[in-house]
Design an enzyme around this catalytic site. Structure first.
Site, PDB file in Angstrom:
ATOM      1  N   GLU A   3       0.371 -11.238   0.294  1.00 58.81           N
ATOM      2  CA  GLU A   3      -0.370 -12.650   0.157  1.00 58.81           C
ATOM      3  C   GLU A   3       0.400 -13.480   0.038  1.00 58.81           C
ATOM      4  OE1 GLU A   3      -2.784 -12.035  -3.227  1.00 58.81           O
ATOM      5  OE2 GLU A   3      -4.330 -10.661  -2.202  1.00 58.81           O
ATOM      6  N   GLU A  11      -7.410  -5.089   1.129  1.00 64.05           N
ATOM      7  CA  GLU A  11      -7.849  -4.892  -0.220  1.00 64.05           C
ATOM      8  C   GLU A  11      -9.300  -5.594  -0.282  1.00 64.05           C
ATOM      9  OE1 GLU A  11      -5.471  -6.993  -3.217  1.00 64.05           O
ATOM     10  OE2 GLU A  11      -3.350  -5.875  -2.489  1.00 64.05           O
TER      11      GLU A  11
END
Ligand SMILES: *[C@@H]1O[C@H](CO)[C@@H](O)[C@H](O)[C@H]1NC(C)=O
Ligand SMILES: *[C@@H]1O[C@H](CO)[C@@H](O)[C@H](O)[C@H]1NC(C)=O
Ligand SMILES: *[C@@H]1O[C@H](CO)[C@@H](O)[C@H](O)[C@H]1NC(C)=O
Ligand SMILES: *[C@@H]1O[C@H](CO)[C@@H](O)[C@H](O)[C@H]1NC(C)=O
Ligand SMILES: *[C@@H]1O[C@H](CO)[C@@H](O)[C@H](O)[C@H]1NC(C)=O
Ligand SMILES: *[C@@H]1O[C@H](CO)[C@@H](O)[C@H](O)[C@H]1NC(C)=O
Ligand SMILES: *[C@@H]1O[C@H](CO)[C@@H](O)[C@H](O)[C@H]1NC(C)=O
Ligand SMILES: *[C@@H]1O[C@H](CO)[C@@H](O)[C@H](O)[C@H]1NC(C)=O
Ligand SMILES: *[C@@H]1O[C@H](CO)[C@@H](O)[C@H](O)[C@H]1NC(C)=O
Ligand SMILES: CC(=O)N[C@H]1CO[C@H](CO)[C@@H](O)[C@@H]1O
Length: 731
Positions: A183, A254
Site C-alpha cells: 500500500e 485484500e
C-alpha cells in the site's frame, strides 16, 4: 448446450481440489489471469498469518480454508519476529515460515507470499524490527541508502530461504506470487521524487531476485512492469481503476472480511451477503481473476505484537474465527459462491463479456464462449427494492442489492443475498472459575523515584527511543521543589503515547488518562498534594503497541510533551524544559521475567486481599486444563488493563477498562492456544495496571452451535452465549 457449464460442476471440482502436484510450474500472466503450468486460473485466496496462530493449529486452519473453496493461502512475512537483531534470525515455533508453507503445499494449495518487508498489518511498527530506528541516517520506505540496504538484505534472506527449500512454483513448490512493499500509494506523495524512485528501485530489486513467479504491489497504481498492481479494499468491484497495463490481470489482494477492532472502538461488522456481492461484482465487472479474503483467519496478536490500540483478538469476524472455528453463515455462504464460480471458471476466463442493461439499477454481465458455455451475473444495485427482471425471455426476482449467478445463463443457482447456510452461535462454557482466595498470590511493584532512574536528560524524551520497544512502559520522574505560593496545585500532563498515570511521592495521584486510535493527543489534569520543599513526581507513560503506518514512521513521536504544575489555574511551574528528568524502562517483574516458572522465586509473593486491589500488581495462580479439544479462553472481564501469560508464554495484552461507545469492553475473552497448556498445574500470571478481581476470572471452552435465529446474523466479538453463569461453578 448452455447446461454444459453446470453439468461440468462435479468434474471441475474434482480437478480443482487436490490439483497441486510438485512438478515445476511456470507462473505467468496476461491481461485476463494468472497462468500456472499453462492453465488460466481463477483463484480464491485467504489470508492466514502464521504467527497469529500456532503450528498445532495450522493443519486444521488450512484444511478448513481448502474445504471452504480456497485455492491459495496468503501471508505476510514478519520481519520483526525473524530478525530481532541485525543478522540474527529466528524461524522457530510460531515463526516457522517454511513449515507453514510446506503444510499449505501438503494440503494441495498455493501460497501468495507478501514479503513487504513493510507490512502494516496492524502489527507493531508495521513489521519493522525496532533496531532499524537506530541505524544512522535512516529514513524508511524511501530512496534512502541505509533503508534500502536493510530492506534488500531481509528480502534476499527470505527469497533465498524459499529457494533453498524449493518452495517457488517454478521449483515445484506452492508459491505462485510474491509481494514487495505494501500500500505504498498511501504514502508515496510525502516522499516526492524519492518516493517515485523508491518504487522503481523496490520493483527492480524484487524482480532481480529471480523467483520465477510474478511480483505484485498492492494499492500501487504505478507499479512498474512487470510487477502487477492489485487492489485492496472492501469494494474493489466499484473502486478499482484496474491494472495499469492491458497485459496485467485484475487482482484483489485484500477484500476485507470485516475490519480490525480497536480497544474502545466501535465494532465493525461485515455480513456474508455483502462480501459475496462485492466478490461477484469484481469477477463480473472487473474481470477479476484473484480474490483474497483479508482475513480468512485473523487469529491472535500474542505478546506485544499488536499495533496501537488494536485488540488482541484479530479479525475474529473472519470466516474462521479467532479460535480457528468455522463462523456461520459467512464460511458456508462464501463456500457456495466459490463452488458456483469455479464450476464455470473456464467460461469466465475464456468467454467474451457483454453488458446488458436490464433496468435503471439492474445490469447483466454475460460471459459467452464461441461454441458453448455461457455464464450470467444479474445485478440489482437497488439497495431498497427487489427487482423483477427479464433476461433472455425468462423472468428473475433479484432481492435488493444482490447478484444472481446463472452458470448456464438460465438457472439462477446462487444469489449473494439468499443465505442458505444456517447461522451459528458461539458459546463459551465456563469450565472453572479461579475463585479460591488461596489460589492467588500477588506481587506489588514499587513506584520509582528520581533516584531510582538510570537515564537522565534535561528534556522530555521520545518514548519509543528510550524503551527500544523492550516494554510498553516508560517512567518519567523528577524532583521538584516548591515555595509556599502554590495553592490548589494541579498537575497537567500532555502526552502523545496511549496512557498516563501520575504519582507524587510514591502515592497514586491519578491514572488511566488515555488517547484513542483516532485521537492521539490527550491530557491528564489532576489535583495533587505537594509540600513546600522537595517533592517526587513520577509519571508512567504507556504504549499499547507501536504505530504501524504513515510516512516517516521513524520520526513518529510518542510520550510526554508537556508537564506543568498549575497553581490557582496558572502555569507556575513549567517542567517541560530546564528540568532534569530521570527515565526508567518497564517494571522489575518484566526485567526478571517473573511470568516464567523458573523465575517465580526471584520476588516475594504475598497473599491476595480482595479489599485492597492495587495498581501495578502481578497475580499468579495455577489451573488444570479443561478436558476435550475445544479451544480455551480466559474471561478477564473482572480485570482492568495488562498482559497475561500462560506457562511463560504471553497470550497478549488485555484492556477491559476501555469501553466502546456502547459502553462495553472491546474484548473480554482471551485465547489460550491448546498447545500452551498441559493437563494440570498451568501457571497463569497477570500483570495488572489498574486493579481488578482475579477471583472472577474463568477458564472457558469455546464452541459453535446452530442458531435458532434468522440467517445472516453476525456476532460482535463479545456477543457470546455463556452456557452457564461463571458464578455457577467454583473450584
Ligand atoms: C545482511 O546483513 C548481515 C549483517 O547485518 C550480513 O551478515 C549478511 O551477509 C547480509 N546479507 C545480504 C544478503 O546482504
Ligand atoms: C451501485 O450504486 C452505488 C451508489 O449509488 C454506486 O456507487 C455503485 O457504483 C453502483 N454499483 C454498480 C455495480 O452499479
Ligand atoms: C426471446 O423471444 C423472442 C420472441 O419470443 C425471440 O425472438 C428471441 O429469440 C428470444 N430470445 C432468446 C434469447 O431466446
Ligand atoms: C437449477 O439448479 C438447481 C441446483 O442449484 C437444480 O436443483 C435445478 O434442477 C436446476 N433447474 C433447472 C431448470 O435446471
Ligand atoms: C519515593 O519517595 C517516597 C517519598 O519521598 C517514598 O515514600 C517512596 O518509598 C520512594 N519510592 C521508592 C521506590 O523508593
Ligand atoms: C534517540 O536517542 C538518542 C540518545 O540515546 C539520541 O541521540 C537520538 O537523537 C534520539 N533519536 C530520536 C529520533 O529522538
Ligand atoms: C495536541 O494538543 C496541543 C494543545 O491543545 C496542540 O497545541 C497540539 O498541536 C496538538 N498536537 C497534535 C499532534 O494534535
Ligand atoms: C514528599 O516527600 C518529601 C521528602 O522526600 C517531603 O519533604 C514532602 O513533604 C513530601 N510531600 C508530600 C505531599 O507528602
Ligand atoms: C529554559 O532556559 C532557557 C535558558 O536559560 C530559557 O531561555 C528558556 O525560556 C527556559 N524555558 C522554560 C520553559 O523555562
Ligand atoms: C479500494 C477500496 O475499495 N477501498 C475502500 C475500502 O473500504 C473503505 C471502508 O469501507 C472505503 O473507504 C474504501 O474506499
Amino acid at each position: 448446450m448452455e447446461l454444459k457449464c453446470w453439468v461440468f460442476v462435479g468434474v471441475m471440482l474434482m480437478v480443482i481440489v487436490g490439483s497441486k502436484g510438485s512438478e515445476e510450474e511456470e507462473v505467468t500472466y496476461d491481461g485476463r489471469s494468472l497462468i500456472i503450468g499453462g492453465q488460466r486460473k481463477l483463484l480464491f485466496s485467504g489470508s492466514i498469518h502464521y504467527p497469529r496462530s500456532t503450528p498445532e493449529m495450522w493443519p486444521s486452519l488450512i484444511a478448513k480454508a481448502k474445504d471452504g473453496g480456497l485455492d491459495v493461502i496468503q501471508t505476510y512475512v514478519f520481519w520483526s519476529l525473524h530478525e530481532p537483531q541485525p543478522g540474527q534470525y529466528d524461524f522457530s515455533g510460531r515463526y516457522d515460515l517454511v513449515k507453514f508453507i510446506k503444510e499449505v503445499q501438503t494440503q494441495g494449495l498455493y501460497v501468495c507470499l507478501r514479503i513487504g518487508p513493510y507490512i502494516e498489518s496492524e502489527w507493531s511498527y508495521g513489521g519493522f524490527p525496532f533496531w532499524l530506528h537506530d541505524i544512522p541516517d535512516i529514513s524508511y520506505r524511501t530512496d534512502n541508502e541505509p533503508f534500502k540496504f536493510y530492506m534488500q538484505n531481509f528480502t534476499t534472506k527470505i527469497v533465498n530461504l524459499m529457494k533453498s527449500e524449493g518452495l517457488y512454483a517454478s521449483q515445484g513448490g506452492p508459491i505462485i506470487l510474491s509481494q514487495i512493499e505494501n500500500e505504498y500509494q498511501n504514502v508515496e506523495a510525502a516522499f516526492r521524487d524519492k518516493g517515485r524512485s523508491y518504487v522503481r528501485w523496490a520493483a527492480s530489486m524484487a524482480v532481480g531476485l529471480q523467483t520465477g513467479v510474478p511480483w505484485v504491489m498492492c494499492k500501487q497504481y504505478d507499479a512498474p512492469d512487470p510487477v502487477i498492481n492489485t487492489c485492496n479494499g472492501m469494494k474493489c468491484g466499484e473502486t478499482f481503476a484496474g491494472p495499469n497495463s492491458p497485459n496485467k490481470p485484475a487482482m484483489w489482494t485484500e477484500n476485507w472480511t470485516s475490519f480490525f477492532q480497536v480497544f474502545g472502538g466501535k465494532p465493525y461488522i461485515r455480513h456474508a451477503d455483502e462480501i459475496a456481492f462485492h466478490v461477484s461484482l469484481f469477477i463480473a465487472n472487473n474481470n477479476g481473476c484473484y480474490v483474497n479474503y483479508y482475513m480468512y483467519h485473523g487469529g491472535t496478536n500474542f505478546g506485544r505484537t499488536g499495533t496501537s490500540y488494536v485488540t488482541t483478538s484479530y479479525y475474529d469476524l473472519a470466516p474462521l474465527d479467532e479460535y480457528g472455528l468455522i463462523r456461520q453463515p459467512k464460511w458456508g455462504h462464501l463456500k457456495e459462491l466459490h463452488m458456483v464460480i469455479k464450476a464455470c471458471s473456464k467460461t469466465l476466463l475464456e468467454g467474451k463479456k457483454s453488458i446488458v442493461p436490464l433496468g435503471e439499477l439492474q445490469t447483466a454481465y454475460v460471459f459467452q464462449e464461441p461454441s458453448e458455455g455461457c455464464v450470467a451475473f444479474l445485478i440489482n444495485n437497488d439497495t431498497q427494492h427487489s427487482a423483477n427482471i427479464e433476461f433472455r425471455n425468462n423472468s428473475y426476482q433479484l432481492p435488493p442489492k444482490s447478484i444472481s449467478i446463472l452458470p448456464d445463463c438460465l438457472n439462477a443457482t446462487f444469489n449473494t443475498a439468499k443465505i442458505l447456510t444456517e447461522s451459528g452461535e458461539r458459546n463459551a462454557r465456563p469450565e472453572l472459575v479461579l475463585s479460591s482466595a488461596t489460589r492467588w498470590e500477588v506481587f506489588n511493584e514499587l513506584i520509582p523515584n528520581f533516584s531510582d532512574t538510570s537515564l537522565k536528560a534535561d528534556a522530555l524524551l521520545e518514548h519509543m527511543n528510550v524503551t527500544k520497544d523492550e516494554s510498553d512502559y516508560l517512567w518519567y520522574s523528577l524532583r521538584f521543589e516548591t515555595d509556599s505560593s502554590c495553592s490548589e496545585p494541579v498537575l497537567h500532563v500532555r502526552s502523545l503515547a496511549h496512557i498516563a498515570y501520575a504519582f507524587v511521592n510514591g502515592t497514586y495521584a491519578a491514572g488511566g488518562a488515555h488517547g484513542s486510535r483516532d485521537v492521539k493527543n490527550f491530557t491528564l489534569d489532576t489535583p495533587i498534594k505537594i509540600d513546600t520543599g522537595m517533592n517526587e513526581i513520577s509519571i508512567l507513560s504507556v504504549m499499547a503497541g507501536l504505530p504501524d503506518s504513515g510516512p516517516y514512521l521513524e520520526r513518529k513521536f510518542a510520550g510526554l510533551r508537556e508537564v506543568s504544575v498549575r497553581c490557582n489555574g496558572n502555569d507556575i511551574y513549567d517542567l517541560t524544559a530546564n528540568h532534569t528528568w530521570g527515565y526508567k524502562v518497564g517494571f522489575l517483574g518484566e526485567d526478571l521475567q517473573i511470568y516464567k516458572q523458573e523465575n517465580l522465586g526471584k520476588v516475594v509473593w504475598g497473599g491476595f486481599e480482595l479489599s485492597a486491589p492495587k495498581a501495578f500488581t502481578w497475580y499468579k495462580a495455577t489451573f488444570d486444563a479443561p478436558s476435550g479439544d475445544d479451544p480455551v479462553a480466559l474471561d478477564l472481564s473482572a480485570m482492568g488493563k495488562g498482559e497475561a501469560w500462560i506457562n511463560g508464554q504471553s497470550i497478549g495484552r488485555y484492556w477491559v477498562s476501555l469501553l466502546t461507545p456502547q459502553g462495553k469492553p472491546s474484548q473480554t475473552l482471551y485465547h489460550i492456544p491448546r498447545s500452551f497448556l498441559k493437563a494440570s498445574e498451568n501457571l497463569l500470571v497477570l500483570f495488572e495496571e489498574i486493579g481488578g478481581n482475579p477471583r472472577q476470572i474463568s477458564v472457558n471452552t469455546i464452541s459453535w452451535t446452530t442458531s435458532k435465529s434468522s440467517n445472516n446474523v453476525d456476532y460482535t466479538p463479545n456477543d457470546i452465549k455463556y452456557l452457564m453463569t461463571p458464578e455457577g461453578i467454583h473450584t
